[in-house]
Scaffold this motif. Structure first.
Motif, short mmCIF file in Angstrom:
data_model
loop_
_atom_site.label_atom_id
_atom_site.label_comp_id
_atom_site.label_asym_id
_atom_site.label_seq_id
_atom_site.Cartn_x
_atom_site.Cartn_y
_atom_site.Cartn_z
N GLU A 132 9.27 -3.77 14.81
CA GLU A 132 10.60 -3.50 14.28
C GLU A 132 10.78 -2.02 13.96
OE1 GLU A 132 13.36 -4.69 10.38
OE2 GLU A 132 11.51 -5.80 10.82
N THR A 133 9.75 -1.41 13.36
CA THR A 133 9.82 0.00 12.97
C THR A 133 9.87 0.90 14.20
OG1 THR A 133 8.59 -0.51 10.95
CG2 THR A 133 8.69 1.80 11.64
N VAL A 134 9.02 0.60 15.17
CA VAL A 134 8.99 1.38 16.40
C VAL A 134 10.35 1.33 17.10
CG1 VAL A 134 8.02 1.47 18.73
CG2 VAL A 134 6.50 1.23 16.75
N ALA A 135 10.92 0.14 17.18
CA ALA A 135 12.22 -0.01 17.85
C ALA A 135 13.30 0.80 17.14
CB ALA A 135 12.60 -1.48 17.91
N ARG A 136 13.26 0.80 15.82
CA ARG A 136 14.26 1.56 15.05
C ARG A 136 14.17 3.05 15.36
NH1 ARG A 136 15.03 1.36 8.42
NH2 ARG A 136 16.18 3.32 8.21
N LEU A 137 12.96 3.60 15.34
CA LEU A 137 12.79 5.03 15.57
C LEU A 137 13.08 5.41 17.03
CD1 LEU A 137 9.56 5.51 13.45
CD2 LEU A 137 11.83 6.43 12.91
N LYS A 138 12.62 4.60 17.95
CA LYS A 138 12.88 4.90 19.36
C LYS A 138 14.37 4.80 19.67
CE LYS A 138 10.08 3.58 22.60
NZ LYS A 138 9.17 2.80 23.48
N GLY A 139 15.04 3.92 18.95
CA GLY A 139 16.49 3.81 19.12
C GLY A 139 17.23 5.07 18.73
N GLN A 140 16.59 5.91 17.91
CA GLN A 140 17.16 7.20 17.49
C GLN A 140 16.64 8.35 18.36
OE1 GLN A 140 19.46 7.52 14.91
NE2 GLN A 140 19.47 5.29 14.93
N GLY A 141 15.92 8.02 19.42
CA GLY A 141 15.46 9.02 20.37
C GLY A 141 14.16 9.70 20.02
N MET A 142 13.39 9.11 19.10
CA MET A 142 12.12 9.72 18.70
C MET A 142 10.95 9.04 19.42
SD MET A 142 12.92 9.74 14.61
CE MET A 142 14.66 9.69 14.15
N ALA A 164 -1.44 -2.46 19.79
CA ALA A 164 -0.65 -1.25 19.63
C ALA A 164 0.37 -1.12 20.75
CB ALA A 164 -1.56 -0.02 19.59
N SER A 165 -0.06 -1.40 21.96
CA SER A 165 0.85 -1.35 23.10
C SER A 165 1.98 -2.36 22.96
CB SER A 165 0.06 -1.62 24.39
OG SER A 165 0.92 -1.62 25.51
N ALA A 166 1.67 -3.53 22.42
CA ALA A 166 2.66 -4.59 22.28
C ALA A 166 3.76 -4.26 21.27
CB ALA A 166 1.98 -5.90 21.89
N THR A 167 3.53 -3.26 20.42
CA THR A 167 4.57 -2.87 19.46
C THR A 167 5.70 -2.09 20.12
OG1 THR A 167 3.59 -0.72 18.88
CG2 THR A 167 2.83 -2.68 17.63
N GLY A 168 5.45 -1.59 21.32
CA GLY A 168 6.42 -0.74 21.98
C GLY A 168 6.23 0.74 21.71
N ALA A 169 5.17 1.09 21.00
CA ALA A 169 4.90 2.51 20.71
C ALA A 169 4.66 3.28 22.01
CB ALA A 169 3.68 2.65 19.80
N ASP A 170 4.94 4.57 21.96
CA ASP A 170 4.73 5.43 23.12
C ASP A 170 3.30 5.94 23.22
OD1 ASP A 170 7.67 5.78 23.96
OD2 ASP A 170 7.70 6.38 21.84
N ARG A 171 2.70 6.19 22.04
CA ARG A 171 1.37 6.77 21.99
C ARG A 171 0.56 6.17 20.85
NH1 ARG A 171 2.09 13.40 22.73
NH2 ARG A 171 3.27 13.34 24.69
N VAL A 172 -0.71 6.44 20.88
CA VAL A 172 -1.57 6.23 19.71
C VAL A 172 -2.19 7.57 19.36
CG1 VAL A 172 -2.09 3.80 20.19
CG2 VAL A 172 -3.58 5.59 21.14
N GLU A 173 -2.45 7.77 18.08
CA GLU A 173 -3.23 8.92 17.64
C GLU A 173 -4.57 8.42 17.15
OE1 GLU A 173 -3.44 12.29 14.16
OE2 GLU A 173 -1.50 12.02 15.17
N LEU A 174 -5.63 8.79 17.83
CA LEU A 174 -6.97 8.35 17.45
C LEU A 174 -7.40 9.05 16.16
CD1 LEU A 174 -8.80 8.41 20.90
CD2 LEU A 174 -7.60 6.50 19.81
N TYR A 175 -7.85 8.26 15.21
CA TYR A 175 -8.38 8.80 13.95
C TYR A 175 -9.78 9.34 14.24
CZ TYR A 175 -10.55 8.77 9.33
OH TYR A 175 -11.25 9.12 8.19
N THR A 176 -9.90 10.66 14.22
CA THR A 176 -11.16 11.32 14.61
C THR A 176 -12.01 11.72 13.41
OG1 THR A 176 -9.99 13.43 14.77
CG2 THR A 176 -10.22 12.15 16.80
#
Length: 250
Positions: free
Chosen positions: A122-132, A150-162
């Motif tokens: 839900e959060t990913v969709a909201r932000l992507k809907g605003q072009g982010m 993570a992919s199933a959320t619709g996110a564009d990327r992941v940031e690996l915690y290093t």
């Protein structure tokens, strides 16, 4: 293609906030970083504003828009309603969602994308809907199921915690093990079509091995180590040093 460097300004802001004075000027150091070739700026505005303040965001947004229009603005944070509204007002190019408790000193773990699947979707969709563009902070522990979630959320990327890798600065064997786990996680994410970023405790010394293992690494967000080096080398030269560590030929 070399990983792109985004300079995290939180440590600069935290130093400023020790006094009721306007220096060090966060925007000035952002300008120095971008002028030296950094790809973008990162901030993590926390609810208590203990480093980056909400008032800094429009100033940094204007700096990029007016002087460095090819650069990107990345805002990190836990997606409360206040944080999401802040992002919608500021319009960053990328939002990196982290699962931090407000009381944490710094980010120290990735999302459980399985347990929080519905919330993140839900959060990913909201932000992507605003072009982010949206990136999810993810543990680099070789967990394929978590990358798939993570992919199933619709996110564009992941940031690996290093962070675990950065903590191995004096333990070469453990560093090799952490690099292998990060690489495995990155490969899972990359195969699913996710972009891969990295961040936390990265340095000029440990970046080359990371970018060698993950040659498609899109972006690294670096604050603490870069700011520490800037005390010795200055911000502009430090940015150039980190760009070279990312694989750029300068």
């Amino acid at each position: 293609m070399p990983a792109k460097l985004s300079v995290n300004l939180n440590a600069i802001a935290m130093l400023r906030n020790r006094r009721d004075l306007p220096w060090p000027d966060v925007a000035h150091f952002g300008r120095l970083a971008l002028g030296a070739g950094a790809y973008g700026l990162t901030v993590h505005p926390r609810p208590d504003q203990r480093h980056i303040r909400f008032a800094d965001l429009p100033v940094l947004r204007a700096l990029i828009d007016d002087e460095f229009p090819e650069a990107e603005f990345n805002i990190e944070g836990y997606p409360t309603e206040d944080f999401l509204a802040l992002c919608e007002r500021t319009e960053p190019d990328q939002v990196t969602l982290v699962p931090d408790d407000p009381a944490q000193a710094t980010s120290d773990h990735g999302w459980d994308c399985i347990a929080h699947q519905a919330f993140l979707k839900e959060t990913v969709a909201r932000l992507k809907g605003q072009g982010m563009r949206v990136s999810l902070f993810l543990d680099g522990d070789g967990n394929q199921a978590m990358a798939e979630a993570a992919s199933a959320t619709g996110a564009d990327r992941v940031e690996l915690y290093t962070g675990p890798y950065g903590g191995c600065y004096d333990a070469a064997e453990e560093a090799d093990r952490q690099i292998a786990l990060l690489g495995k996680t990155a490969d899972f994410a990359h195969a699913l079509g996710l972009g891969v970023n990295g961040g936390h405790d990265l340095t000029v010394a440990n970046l080359p091995a990371l970018v060698k293992r993950i040659p498609y690494l899109a972006e690294v967000s670096i604050g603490h180590g870069l700011t520490a080096d800037a005390l010795e080398y200055g911000m502009a030269e430090t940015v150039r040093r980190f760009r070279r560590a990312c694989g750029e030929s300068l």
